[in-house]
Design a protein around this motif. Structure first.
Motif, PDB file in Angstrom:
ATOM      1  N   GLY A  41       0.722  -1.104  -0.072  1.00 40.88           N
ATOM      2  CA  GLY A  41       0.160   0.015   0.033  1.00 40.88           C
ATOM      3  C   GLY A  41       0.933   1.295  -0.168  1.00 40.88           C
ATOM      4  N   GLU A  42       0.282   2.267   0.203  1.00 41.02           N
ATOM      5  CA  GLU A  42       0.773   3.798   0.213  1.00 41.02           C
ATOM      6  C   GLU A  42       1.158   4.096   1.654  1.00 41.02           C
ATOM      7  OE1 GLU A  42       1.373   5.433  -2.486  1.00 41.02           O
ATOM      8  OE2 GLU A  42       0.809   3.841  -3.383  1.00 41.02           O
ATOM      9  N   GLN A  43       1.901   3.329   2.378  1.00 41.00           N
ATOM     10  CA  GLN A  43       2.579   3.743   3.675  1.00 41.00           C
ATOM     11  C   GLN A  43       3.669   4.674   3.334  1.00 41.00           C
ATOM     12  OE1 GLN A  43       2.599   0.406   2.995  1.00 41.00           O
ATOM     13  NE2 GLN A  43       0.842  -0.178   4.282  1.00 41.00           N
ATOM     14  N   GLY A  44       3.796   5.705   4.023  1.00 38.95           N
ATOM     15  CA  GLY A  44       4.962   6.706   3.820  1.00 38.95           C
ATOM     16  C   GLY A  44       6.175   6.221   4.221  1.00 38.95           C
ATOM     17  N   GLY A  45       7.276   6.330   3.483  1.00 38.32           N
ATOM     18  CA  GLY A  45       8.878   6.228   3.695  1.00 38.32           C
ATOM     19  C   GLY A  45       9.286   5.036   2.698  1.00 38.32           C
ATOM     20  N   GLY A  46       8.384   4.454   1.966  1.00 38.54           N
ATOM     21  CA  GLY A  46       9.042   3.276   0.918  1.00 38.54           C
ATOM     22  C   GLY A  46      10.006   2.293   1.807  1.00 38.54           C
ATOM     23  N   TRP A  47      10.626   1.292   1.100  1.00 35.71           N
ATOM     24  CA  TRP A  47      11.139   0.157   1.558  1.00 35.71           C
ATOM     25  C   TRP A  47      12.113   0.484   2.781  1.00 35.71           C
ATOM     26  CZ3 TRP A  47       9.901  -4.758   1.377  1.00 35.71           C
ATOM     27  CH2 TRP A  47       8.900  -5.100   0.319  1.00 35.71           C
ATOM     28  N   ILE A  48      13.030   1.425   2.817  1.00 37.08           N
ATOM     29  CA  ILE A  48      13.931   1.579   3.824  1.00 37.08           C
ATOM     30  C   ILE A  48      13.045   1.905   5.059  1.00 37.08           C
ATOM     31  CG2 ILE A  48      15.722   3.055   4.666  1.00 37.08           C
ATOM     32  CD1 ILE A  48      16.684   1.770   2.271  1.00 37.08           C
ATOM     33  N   ALA A  49      11.965   2.522   5.207  1.00 36.89           N
ATOM     34  CA  ALA A  49      11.418   3.035   6.218  1.00 36.89           C
ATOM     35  C   ALA A  49      10.656   1.745   6.722  1.00 36.89           C
ATOM     36  CB  ALA A  49      10.540   3.967   6.007  1.00 36.89           C
ATOM     37  N   THR A  50      10.042   0.871   5.881  1.00 35.16           N
ATOM     38  CA  THR A  50       9.265  -0.418   5.832  1.00 35.16           C
ATOM     39  C   THR A  50      10.247  -1.204   6.798  1.00 35.16           C
ATOM     40  OG1 THR A  50       7.931  -0.204   4.038  1.00 35.16           O
ATOM     41  CG2 THR A  50       8.156  -2.187   5.081  1.00 35.16           C
ATOM     42  N   LEU A  51      11.618  -1.527   6.480  1.00 38.38           N
ATOM     43  CA  LEU A  51      12.536  -2.404   6.774  1.00 38.38           C
ATOM     44  C   LEU A  51      12.775  -1.853   8.405  1.00 38.38           C
ATOM     45  CD1 LEU A  51      14.923  -2.998   3.920  1.00 38.38           C
ATOM     46  CD2 LEU A  51      12.877  -4.435   4.938  1.00 38.38           C
ATOM     47  N   LEU A  52      12.914  -0.691   8.340  1.00 34.70           N
ATOM     48  CA  LEU A  52      13.168  -0.167   9.672  1.00 34.70           C
ATOM     49  C   LEU A  52      12.074  -0.179  10.768  1.00 34.70           C
ATOM     50  CD1 LEU A  52      15.223   3.085   8.958  1.00 34.70           C
ATOM     51  CD2 LEU A  52      16.186   0.965   9.790  1.00 34.70           C
ATOM     52  N   LEU A  53      10.846  -0.086  10.091  1.00 31.97           N
ATOM     53  CA  LEU A  53       9.975  -0.389  11.042  1.00 31.97           C
ATOM     54  C   LEU A  53       9.335  -1.864  11.399  1.00 31.97           C
ATOM     55  CD1 LEU A  53       7.246   1.932   9.044  1.00 31.97           C
ATOM     56  CD2 LEU A  53       7.924   2.263  11.449  1.00 31.97           C
ATOM     57  N   GLY A  54      10.035  -2.518  10.438  1.00 34.95           N
ATOM     58  CA  GLY A  54      10.146  -4.129  10.899  1.00 34.95           C
ATOM     59  C   GLY A  54      11.133  -4.290  11.949  1.00 34.95           C
ATOM     60  N   VAL A  55      11.847  -3.844  12.206  1.00 37.98           N
ATOM     61  CA  VAL A  55      12.932  -4.072  13.433  1.00 37.98           C
ATOM     62  C   VAL A  55      12.067  -3.528  14.487  1.00 37.98           C
ATOM     63  CG1 VAL A  55      15.041  -3.159  14.477  1.00 37.98           C
ATOM     64  CG2 VAL A  55      15.060  -3.676  12.045  1.00 37.98           C
ATOM     65  N   VAL A  56      11.500  -2.219  14.485  1.00 39.46           N
ATOM     66  CA  VAL A  56      10.597  -1.708  15.735  1.00 39.46           C
ATOM     67  C   VAL A  56       9.538  -2.963  15.919  1.00 39.46           C
ATOM     68  CG1 VAL A  56       9.081  -0.074  16.363  1.00 39.46           C
ATOM     69  CG2 VAL A  56      11.355   0.664  15.391  1.00 39.46           C
ATOM     70  N   GLY A  57       9.046  -3.437  14.672  1.00 44.52           N
ATOM     71  CA  GLY A  57       7.648  -4.253  14.991  1.00 44.52           C
ATOM     72  C   GLY A  57       8.314  -5.594  15.457  1.00 44.52           C
ATOM     73  N   ALA A  58       9.384  -6.017  15.209  1.00 49.44           N
ATOM     74  CA  ALA A  58       9.804  -7.125  15.852  1.00 49.44           C
ATOM     75  C   ALA A  58       9.853  -7.146  17.248  1.00 49.44           C
ATOM     76  CB  ALA A  58      11.304  -7.902  15.392  1.00 49.44           C
ATOM     77  N   ILE A  59      10.744  -5.920  17.768  1.00 46.28           N
ATOM     78  CA  ILE A  59      10.754  -5.865  19.061  1.00 46.28           C
ATOM     79  C   ILE A  59       9.188  -5.577  19.875  1.00 46.28           C
ATOM     80  CG2 ILE A  59      11.410  -4.001  20.692  1.00 46.28           C
ATOM     81  CD1 ILE A  59      13.537  -3.284  18.907  1.00 46.28           C
TER      82      ILE A  59
END
Length: 104
Positions: A41-59
């Protein structure tokens, strides 16, 4: 002689903590990519932000799993670890999408 054993034990503990930290980062990056594939979808930030959000999400997933289910993310190859990390990444990705969505 005891100093040498203590130093060796300290080094071993430090090395294990560094491996664990790197494992968390790798797990979060992969969980973020999987979460993005599940919820494109259209989450802001692109793939880099998504990967960083993935790290936060894992925590976040590990914290929720520990608090609610009594199961944490302790083993890298455990199914519960991956499900919690991906679930947390999805949750964080959805919240991020709500925060950054464009107002019509």
């Amino acid at each position: 002689m005891h100093r040498s054993l203590d130093a060796e034990r300290s080094y071993s503990i430090l090395l294990e903590e560094v491996r664990g930290f790197i494992g968390w980062i790798v797990l979060g990056l992969i969980a973020g990519a999987i979460a993005k594939a599940i919820k494109p979808g259209e989450q802001g930030g692109g793939w880099i932000a998504t990967l960083l959000l993935g790290v936060v999400g894992a925590i976040v997933g590990g914290w929720i799993g520990s608090a609610v289910f009594g199961v944490g993310v302790s083993e890298f190859w455990s199914l519960s670890t991956w499900l919690l990390a991906i679930g947390g990444a999805l949750l964080v990705l959805i919240i991020w999408g709500l925060i950054t969505r464009k107002r019509a």
